[in-house]
Design a protein around this motif. Structure first.
Motif, PDB file in Angstrom:
ATOM      1  N   CYS A 255     -23.454 -53.165  22.369  1.00  0.00           N
ATOM      2  CA  CYS A 255     -22.550 -54.097  23.060  1.00  0.00           C
ATOM      3  C   CYS A 255     -21.432 -53.341  23.778  1.00  0.00           C
ATOM      4  N   ARG A 256     -20.875 -52.305  23.140  1.00  0.00           N
ATOM      5  CA  ARG A 256     -19.801 -51.522  23.765  1.00  0.00           C
ATOM      6  C   ARG A 256     -20.269 -50.920  25.074  1.00  0.00           C
ATOM      7  N   ASP A 257     -21.541 -50.554  25.161  1.00  0.00           N
ATOM      8  CA  ASP A 257     -22.042 -49.905  26.368  1.00  0.00           C
ATOM      9  C   ASP A 257     -22.160 -50.849  27.561  1.00  0.00           C
ATOM     10  N   HIS A 258     -21.752 -52.109  27.382  1.00  0.00           N
ATOM     11  CA  HIS A 258     -21.690 -53.054  28.501  1.00  0.00           C
ATOM     12  C   HIS A 258     -20.258 -53.171  29.052  1.00  0.00           C
ATOM     13  N   ASP A 259     -19.409 -52.179  28.732  1.00  0.00           N
ATOM     14  CA  ASP A 259     -18.006 -52.273  29.134  1.00  0.00           C
ATOM     15  C   ASP A 259     -17.811 -52.241  30.638  1.00  0.00           C
ATOM     16  N   SER A 260     -18.790 -51.735  31.380  1.00  0.00           N
ATOM     17  CA  SER A 260     -18.662 -51.736  32.840  1.00  0.00           C
ATOM     18  C   SER A 260     -19.021 -53.089  33.445  1.00  0.00           C
ATOM     19  N   GLN A 261     -19.582 -53.972  32.645  1.00  0.00           N
ATOM     20  CA  GLN A 261     -20.033 -55.272  33.156  1.00  0.00           C
ATOM     21  C   GLN A 261     -19.177 -56.444  32.704  1.00  0.00           C
ATOM     22  N   VAL A 262     -18.535 -56.329  31.542  1.00  0.00           N
ATOM     23  CA  VAL A 262     -17.847 -57.491  30.980  1.00  0.00           C
ATOM     24  C   VAL A 262     -16.450 -57.116  30.499  1.00  0.00           C
ATOM     25  N   GLU A 263     -15.594 -58.138  30.425  1.00  0.00           N
ATOM     26  CA  GLU A 263     -14.250 -57.957  29.868  1.00  0.00           C
ATOM     27  C   GLU A 263     -14.192 -58.310  28.391  1.00  0.00           C
ATOM     28  N   ARG A 264     -15.164 -59.073  27.931  1.00  0.00           N
ATOM     29  CA  ARG A 264     -15.173 -59.514  26.544  1.00  0.00           C
ATOM     30  C   ARG A 264     -16.598 -59.465  25.996  1.00  0.00           C
ATOM     31  N   VAL A 265     -16.696 -59.228  24.700  1.00  0.00           N
ATOM     32  CA  VAL A 265     -17.940 -59.404  23.965  1.00  0.00           C
ATOM     33  C   VAL A 265     -17.684 -60.465  22.905  1.00  0.00           C
ATOM     34  N   ARG A 266     -18.554 -61.438  22.865  1.00  0.00           N
ATOM     35  CA  ARG A 266     -18.474 -62.465  21.823  1.00  0.00           C
ATOM     36  C   ARG A 266     -19.730 -62.371  20.964  1.00  0.00           C
ATOM     37  N   LEU A 267     -19.538 -62.398  19.659  1.00  0.00           N
ATOM     38  CA  LEU A 267     -20.661 -62.242  18.744  1.00  0.00           C
ATOM     39  C   LEU A 267     -20.603 -63.297  17.643  1.00  0.00           C
ATOM     40  N   ARG A 268     -21.760 -63.867  17.340  1.00  0.00           N
ATOM     41  CA  ARG A 268     -21.884 -64.735  16.160  1.00  0.00           C
ATOM     42  C   ARG A 268     -22.537 -63.917  15.061  1.00  0.00           C
ATOM     43  N   LEU A 269     -21.770 -63.671  13.988  1.00  0.00           N
ATOM     44  CA  LEU A 269     -22.181 -62.760  12.930  1.00  0.00           C
ATOM     45  C   LEU A 269     -22.191 -63.474  11.579  1.00  0.00           C
ATOM     46  N   PRO A 270     -22.879 -62.914  10.587  1.00  0.00           N
ATOM     47  CA  PRO A 270     -22.730 -63.452   9.235  1.00  0.00           C
ATOM     48  C   PRO A 270     -21.270 -63.410   8.808  1.00  0.00           C
ATOM     49  N   ALA A 271     -20.887 -64.332   7.956  1.00  0.00           N
ATOM     50  CA  ALA A 271     -19.474 -64.448   7.571  1.00  0.00           C
ATOM     51  C   ALA A 271     -18.962 -63.215   6.850  1.00  0.00           C
ATOM     52  N   ASP A 272     -19.840 -62.421   6.255  1.00  0.00           N
ATOM     53  CA  ASP A 272     -19.393 -61.241   5.513  1.00  0.00           C
ATOM     54  C   ASP A 272     -19.373 -59.975   6.363  1.00  0.00           C
ATOM     55  N   VAL A 273     -19.571 -60.101   7.677  1.00  0.00           N
ATOM     56  CA  VAL A 273     -19.507 -58.956   8.582  1.00  0.00           C
ATOM     57  C   VAL A 273     -18.258 -59.098   9.444  1.00  0.00           C
ATOM     58  N   SER A 274     -17.339 -58.144   9.341  1.00  0.00           N
ATOM     59  CA  SER A 274     -16.068 -58.205  10.063  1.00  0.00           C
ATOM     60  C   SER A 274     -15.809 -56.890  10.787  1.00  0.00           C
ATOM     61  N   LEU A 275     -15.071 -56.986  11.889  1.00  0.00           N
ATOM     62  CA  LEU A 275     -14.693 -55.800  12.670  1.00  0.00           C
ATOM     63  C   LEU A 275     -13.248 -55.377  12.440  1.00  0.00           C
ATOM     64  N   LEU A 276     -12.434 -56.203  11.842  1.00  0.00           N
ATOM     65  CA  LEU A 276     -10.988 -56.010  11.864  1.00  0.00           C
ATOM     66  C   LEU A 276     -10.536 -54.708  11.224  1.00  0.00           C
ATOM     67  N   ASP A 277     -11.220 -54.243  10.205  1.00  0.00           N
ATOM     68  CA  ASP A 277     -10.810 -53.011   9.544  1.00  0.00           C
ATOM     69  C   ASP A 277     -11.357 -51.758  10.216  1.00  0.00           C
ATOM     70  N   ARG A 278     -12.099 -51.934  11.300  1.00  0.00           N
ATOM     71  CA  ARG A 278     -12.737 -50.780  11.927  1.00  0.00           C
ATOM     72  C   ARG A 278     -12.273 -50.553  13.362  1.00  0.00           C
ATOM     73  N   VAL A 279     -11.774 -51.603  14.022  1.00  0.00           N
ATOM     74  CA  VAL A 279     -11.351 -51.438  15.415  1.00  0.00           C
ATOM     75  C   VAL A 279     -10.016 -50.717  15.483  1.00  0.00           C
ATOM     76  N   ASP A 280      -9.712 -50.173  16.647  1.00  0.00           N
ATOM     77  CA  ASP A 280      -8.466 -49.436  16.834  1.00  0.00           C
ATOM     78  C   ASP A 280      -7.265 -50.372  16.797  1.00  0.00           C
ATOM     79  N   ASP A 281      -7.388 -51.545  17.412  1.00  0.00           N
ATOM     80  CA  ASP A 281      -6.275 -52.499  17.467  1.00  0.00           C
ATOM     81  C   ASP A 281      -6.758 -53.864  16.996  1.00  0.00           C
ATOM     82  N   PRO A 282      -6.563 -54.221  15.721  1.00  0.00           N
ATOM     83  CA  PRO A 282      -7.043 -55.514  15.219  1.00  0.00           C
ATOM     84  C   PRO A 282      -6.456 -56.703  15.963  1.00  0.00           C
ATOM     85  N   ARG A 283      -5.241 -56.531  16.549  1.00  0.00           N
ATOM     86  CA  ARG A 283      -4.625 -57.653  17.261  1.00  0.00           C
ATOM     87  C   ARG A 283      -5.343 -57.977  18.565  1.00  0.00           C
TER      88      ARG A 283
END
Length: 417
Positions: A255-283
């Protein structure tokens, strides 16, 4: 208005059914025009209608599929496309349609009903309960840079490639692995893969998979959309599955490799999969946990008999079920658990059932269905007044037995229908 008749919706009137769907779910597109309809897909649902003479006053669709429920693949009925034209609304037709649908399921020995609600309170009123949550994530693609080192192209993992009809078997194996982690995973048929995975309702998705030959480690289904709210163009991942959790980073890197095409990525994930503790800026990332599909036991005694409890569990109790929609749960149920099996029988009219208020366990059909599914536990339901097992030592012992009979299970039903 005469007596109403519930029966299959005639295939020769498919245009009329499509007109109902357009008005109910896409009215902004205007009246349905069969001459402009170029949809050549195979519709997998069987349509039903409630008729006043030859006039349809309410319609729905029935899907027949297999879901992993309590660790076993079980036949379930998917209820969809429930609608009524505006001139026939608020006359009790939908309630009658739901009751007739459950009656048909019961006659066909289907124990479980699932649906995606247009409104959760509406279906909760008739006994369906939420059975799954999902995490809806919105992020700038650059926030997925933490996954940049995920491999793509090595001999071990293979490459991402676009999937087609010939990848059905490999996808089925991947989803079988997913079912070992999440109950309510569907065993997709070849027809479902062809018509509901590779094709979309209005826009066909891109479906890509990661793997070598017939061994898929991940798949994702996505479309692109342009928002008029200042959010820009987005890559919308409506479904993603991995053979094991370590493959999530490869999905996120893709998904990150589509950064030249989109401003946002939206994902529907299982409830136990989160990005907040791994991204550079959770806000910069928005995550919402949302209520998903709803579930209902069709025939409680029959469903209880399909359980496979711990052979060391011995229990006996009477169960009163409050069901607002059907009459076959009016009498208490006598439940016996022994030797790894469950015996459950209605107390017949010739016996001495006593009052439902005297039953050892009492619950509404919705909360009981959630308990059966493993979505909510005994303590949770008791704390919110949705499950009554009495007080004192007897009640606590019975609550422990119920907890052993219905241990919590992770659930995630990903398919829309």
């Amino acid at each position: 208005m005469g007596d109403l008749d519930y029966r299959p919706f005639p295939e020769k009137r498919d245009d009329e059914f499509s007109a109902f769907m357009r008005y109910a779910f896409s009215p902004e597109q205007g009246p349905y025009d069969p001459e402009a309809d170029d949809d050549d897909r195979e519709h997998l649902a069987e349509y039903r209608g409630l008729f006043d003479g030859e006039e349809a006053v309410a319609v729905c669709g029935h899907h027949d599929f297999t879901l992993r429920i309590r660790g076993r693949d079980r036949d379930a009925a998917g209820l969809s496309a429930v609608a009524s034209p505006p001139e026939h609304r608020r006359q009790g037709h939908i309630e009658r349609l739901l009751r007739e649908s459950l009656t048909e399921y019961r006659e066909d020995e289907i124990r479980y009903s699932v649906l995606w609600p247009f409104e959760h309170p509406f279906y909760r009123r008739y006994g369906w309960g939420t059975v799954s949550r999902y995490r809806w994530v919105k992020t700038p693609p650059e926030q997925l840079a933490f996954a940049a080192n995920a491999t793509d192209g090595g001999d071990e993992t293979g490459k991402f490639r676009r999937l087609d009809e010939g990848d059905y078997e490999a996808a089925a194996d991947l989803l079988a692995a997913t079912a070992d982690r999440y109950d309510f995973t569907m065993a997709r048929t070849a027809a479902w893969w062809r018509e509901n995975t590779l094709r979309g309702w209005q826009t066909d998705p891109f479906v890509y998979g990661l793997g070598r030959d017939d061994d898929l480690r991940a798949l994702l289904s996505y479309t692109f959309t342009e928002r008029d709210d200042g959010d820009g163009k987005a890559m919308v991942v409506s479904d993603a599955a991995v053979a094991d959790p370590s493959a999530w980073d490869e999905v996120f890197r893709f998904c990150r490799d589509h950064d030249s095409q989109v401003e946002r990525v939206r994902l529907r994930l299982p409830a136990d999969v989160s990005l907040l503790d791994r991204v550079d800026d959770p806000r910069a990332v928005t995550e919402e946990v949302r209520a998903g599909p709803m579930f209902r036991l069709v025939d409680v005694p029959a469903a209880l008999r399909e359980l496979a409890p711990d052979p060391d569990l011995d229990a006996e109790f009477t169960l009163a079920v409050d069901d607002p929609l059907v009459g076959w749960h009016d009498r208490p149920i006598r439940v016996t658990v022994a030797g790894g099996e469950v015996d459950a029988e209605r107390v017949d009219a010739g016996g001495d059932p006593g009052s439902p208020d005297d039953a050892d366990v009492a619950a509404g059909i919705g909360p009981l269905s959630q308990l059966y599914a493993g979505y909510r536990g005994v303590d949770d339901l008791r704390a919110h007044g949705a499950l009554d097992v009495g007080d004192g030592a007897f009640g606590e012992g019975l609550a422990a037995d119920l907890g052993a009979l219905f241990p919590p299970r992770p659930t995630f039903l990903r398919e829309a229908f």
